[in-house]
Design an enzyme around this catalytic site. Sequence first.
Site, short mmCIF file in Angstrom:
data_model
loop_
_atom_site.label_atom_id
_atom_site.label_comp_id
_atom_site.label_asym_id
_atom_site.label_seq_id
_atom_site.Cartn_x
_atom_site.Cartn_y
_atom_site.Cartn_z
N ILE A 78 -94.94 -39.08 -24.29
CA ILE A 78 -94.04 -39.28 -25.43
C ILE A 78 -92.61 -39.49 -24.94
O ILE A 78 -92.16 -38.81 -24.01
CB ILE A 78 -94.10 -38.06 -26.39
CG1 ILE A 78 -95.56 -37.66 -26.72
CG2 ILE A 78 -93.30 -38.33 -27.66
CD1 ILE A 78 -96.39 -38.68 -27.44
N ALA A 117 -101.79 -25.46 -16.41
CA ALA A 117 -102.33 -24.11 -16.67
C ALA A 117 -101.73 -23.53 -17.95
O ALA A 117 -102.45 -22.94 -18.77
CB ALA A 117 -102.04 -23.19 -15.48
N ASN A 133 -93.26 -25.12 -30.05
CA ASN A 133 -93.03 -26.42 -29.41
C ASN A 133 -92.19 -26.32 -28.14
O ASN A 133 -92.27 -27.19 -27.28
CB ASN A 133 -92.34 -27.34 -30.44
CG ASN A 133 -91.71 -28.56 -29.80
OD1 ASN A 133 -92.40 -29.53 -29.49
ND2 ASN A 133 -90.41 -28.51 -29.58
N LYS A 155 -100.55 -25.18 -20.53
CA LYS A 155 -101.01 -25.92 -21.72
C LYS A 155 -102.50 -25.70 -21.99
O LYS A 155 -102.94 -25.74 -23.14
CB LYS A 155 -100.68 -27.41 -21.56
CG LYS A 155 -99.18 -27.71 -21.51
CD LYS A 155 -98.49 -27.28 -22.80
CE LYS A 155 -97.02 -27.68 -22.84
NZ LYS A 155 -96.36 -27.30 -24.10
N ASP A 159 -84.04 -17.59 -26.75
CA ASP A 159 -84.85 -17.92 -25.58
C ASP A 159 -86.24 -17.33 -25.86
O ASP A 159 -86.39 -16.10 -25.95
CB ASP A 159 -84.22 -17.28 -24.33
CG ASP A 159 -85.03 -17.55 -23.07
OD1 ASP A 159 -86.22 -17.94 -23.18
OD2 ASP A 159 -84.48 -17.34 -21.97
N VAL A 160 -87.23 -18.21 -25.99
CA VAL A 160 -88.56 -17.72 -26.41
C VAL A 160 -89.21 -16.79 -25.38
O VAL A 160 -90.19 -16.11 -25.70
CB VAL A 160 -89.53 -18.89 -26.75
CG1 VAL A 160 -89.06 -19.65 -27.99
CG2 VAL A 160 -89.76 -19.81 -25.56
N SER A 176 -100.82 -30.14 -24.50
CA SER A 176 -100.59 -31.44 -23.84
C SER A 176 -101.94 -31.96 -23.34
O SER A 176 -102.83 -31.14 -23.02
CB SER A 176 -99.65 -31.27 -22.65
OG SER A 176 -99.70 -32.41 -21.81
N TYR A 180 -97.74 -26.48 -15.26
CA TYR A 180 -97.67 -27.00 -16.64
C TYR A 180 -99.07 -27.11 -17.25
O TYR A 180 -99.30 -26.69 -18.39
CB TYR A 180 -97.00 -28.38 -16.58
CG TYR A 180 -96.75 -29.03 -17.92
CD1 TYR A 180 -95.73 -28.57 -18.76
CD2 TYR A 180 -97.51 -30.12 -18.34
CE1 TYR A 180 -95.49 -29.18 -19.99
CE2 TYR A 180 -97.27 -30.74 -19.55
CZ TYR A 180 -96.26 -30.27 -20.37
OH TYR A 180 -96.03 -30.88 -21.59
N GLY A 198 -87.75 -24.85 -29.91
CA GLY A 198 -87.36 -26.06 -29.18
C GLY A 198 -87.06 -27.20 -30.14
O GLY A 198 -87.29 -28.37 -29.83
P1 NAP Z 1 -87.54 -31.66 -24.70
O1 NAP Z 1 -87.01 -32.96 -25.22
O2 NAP Z 1 -87.17 -31.21 -23.34
O3 NAP Z 1 -87.17 -30.51 -25.77
C1 NAP Z 1 -87.56 -29.19 -25.59
C2 NAP Z 1 -86.57 -28.26 -26.24
O4 NAP Z 1 -86.98 -26.90 -25.99
C3 NAP Z 1 -85.17 -28.40 -25.67
O5 NAP Z 1 -84.19 -28.37 -26.68
C4 NAP Z 1 -85.05 -27.19 -24.76
O6 NAP Z 1 -83.73 -26.78 -24.51
C5 NAP Z 1 -85.84 -26.17 -25.54
N1 NAP Z 1 -86.22 -25.03 -24.71
C6 NAP Z 1 -86.54 -25.03 -23.38
N2 NAP Z 1 -86.77 -23.78 -22.95
C7 NAP Z 1 -86.62 -22.96 -24.04
C8 NAP Z 1 -86.70 -21.57 -24.23
N3 NAP Z 1 -86.98 -20.74 -23.21
N4 NAP Z 1 -86.48 -21.05 -25.47
C9 NAP Z 1 -86.16 -21.87 -26.50
N5 NAP Z 1 -86.04 -23.21 -26.37
C10 NAP Z 1 -86.27 -23.75 -25.16
O7 NAP Z 1 -89.14 -31.65 -24.73
P2 NAP Z 1 -90.18 -32.56 -25.55
O8 NAP Z 1 -90.60 -33.68 -24.69
O9 NAP Z 1 -89.69 -32.79 -26.94
O10 NAP Z 1 -91.42 -31.55 -25.57
C11 NAP Z 1 -91.69 -30.68 -26.68
C12 NAP Z 1 -93.04 -30.03 -26.43
O11 NAP Z 1 -94.04 -31.05 -26.35
C13 NAP Z 1 -93.14 -29.24 -25.13
O12 NAP Z 1 -93.92 -28.10 -25.32
C14 NAP Z 1 -93.83 -30.20 -24.19
O13 NAP Z 1 -94.53 -29.55 -23.17
C15 NAP Z 1 -94.78 -30.90 -25.16
N6 NAP Z 1 -95.23 -32.20 -24.68
C16 NAP Z 1 -94.34 -33.20 -24.42
C17 NAP Z 1 -94.83 -34.42 -23.96
C18 NAP Z 1 -93.92 -35.58 -23.65
O14 NAP Z 1 -94.43 -36.58 -23.13
N7 NAP Z 1 -92.64 -35.51 -23.95
C19 NAP Z 1 -96.21 -34.60 -23.77
C20 NAP Z 1 -97.07 -33.55 -24.05
C21 NAP Z 1 -96.56 -32.35 -24.51
P3 NAP Z 1 -82.99 -27.31 -23.14
O15 NAP Z 1 -83.00 -28.80 -23.20
O16 NAP Z 1 -81.64 -26.71 -23.18
O17 NAP Z 1 -83.85 -26.79 -22.00
#
Ligand code: NAP
Length: 257
Positions: free
Chosen positions: A198, A167, A100, A169, A73-74, A152, A165, A23
């Site tokens: 974030i 479950a 990630n 995490k 695709d993971v 998370s 989500y 990701g």
């Molecule tokens: P994001 O901006 O949506 O980026 C996630 C990336 O992962 C995107 O490029 C997405 O591609 C890609 N992705 C989705 N499904 C995938 C798959 N099956 N295989 C490979 N790549 C895939 O998310 P983020 O906010 O940076 O979050 C990153 C991580 O931090 C996640 O695990 C999220 O749960 C965690 N997190 C985020 C927050 C927050 O507040 N943002 C808080 C706690 C934890 P597409 O866009 O094409 O789907």
Amino acid sequence: MNNELRTMNNKMNIKNRVAIVTGGGQGIGKEICLRLAENEAKIVIFDINEELSQEVVREIKAKGGSSLALKVDVTKYEEVNGATQQAIDKFKGIDILINNAGITKDSLLLRMKEEDWNRVLQVNLNGTFNCLKAVLRSMVKQKYGRVVNISSVIGIRGNIGQANYSASKAGIIGLTKSLAREVGRYGITVNAVAPGFIDTAMTRRLNKEAVDAIISQVPLQRMGKPGEVASLVTYLVSEEAAYITGEVIKIDGGMAM
Ligand code: NAP
């Protein structure tokens, strides 16, 4: 001290380490790629969004770094395994894995579709499992590895509308601790980072009222920046963090303390 020297002295010790970041095309993952590259690691991006991850590769190469993006695709083990072999062929090993890639599909449990439950578990939890399965053997062989799984705070404290989500995490936390116990003897550390709220595409989908309501629960009264999460991750994969394993480190402005 001039600026260049100060930057050099501030570098984490990960020079020439090879890192897979899932990701990594945007958001937190992108910042992790850029931060690791600034510290002279070689970056392999696994993301379904090829266009965005190629942009990150261009950005890293423009600054003199080394990087490769693979469309993965993971949730698909064969794709993950094939891409891991490609990365090993190119860079001769994998030292760092950042799990990630993650998604949300929110709704109250009573209304939650089975497919939304399954997809979130598949990407967030099974995706982490798939990448670990593909990468771990080479880390065990070389008796060195650094794994950071992005969990998370929702996996710790739960949240209305996010049972799937949460479950997934929480599952990542159990996986992290079990694996840390299994592979410590091979010089591999496994930690989880639990971000709070974030500022990324994932949270930009929320309306202003929802954002204000969340921020009101954060002692530091703001959203976190992807770069702040990336700094913590960079520390955890460095030589400096060699004695930290099995930890879950929150980075949430105090939200879930
Ligand atoms: P994001 O901006 O949506 O980026 C996630 C990336 O992962 C995107 O490029 C997405 O591609 C890609 N992705 C989705 N499904 C995938 C798959 N099956 N295989 C490979 N790549 C895939 O998310 P983020 O906010 O940076 O979050 C990153 C991580 O931090 C996640 O695990 C999220 O749960 C965690 N997190 C985020 C927050 C927050 O507040 N943002 C808080 C706690 C934890 P597409 O866009 O094409 O789907």
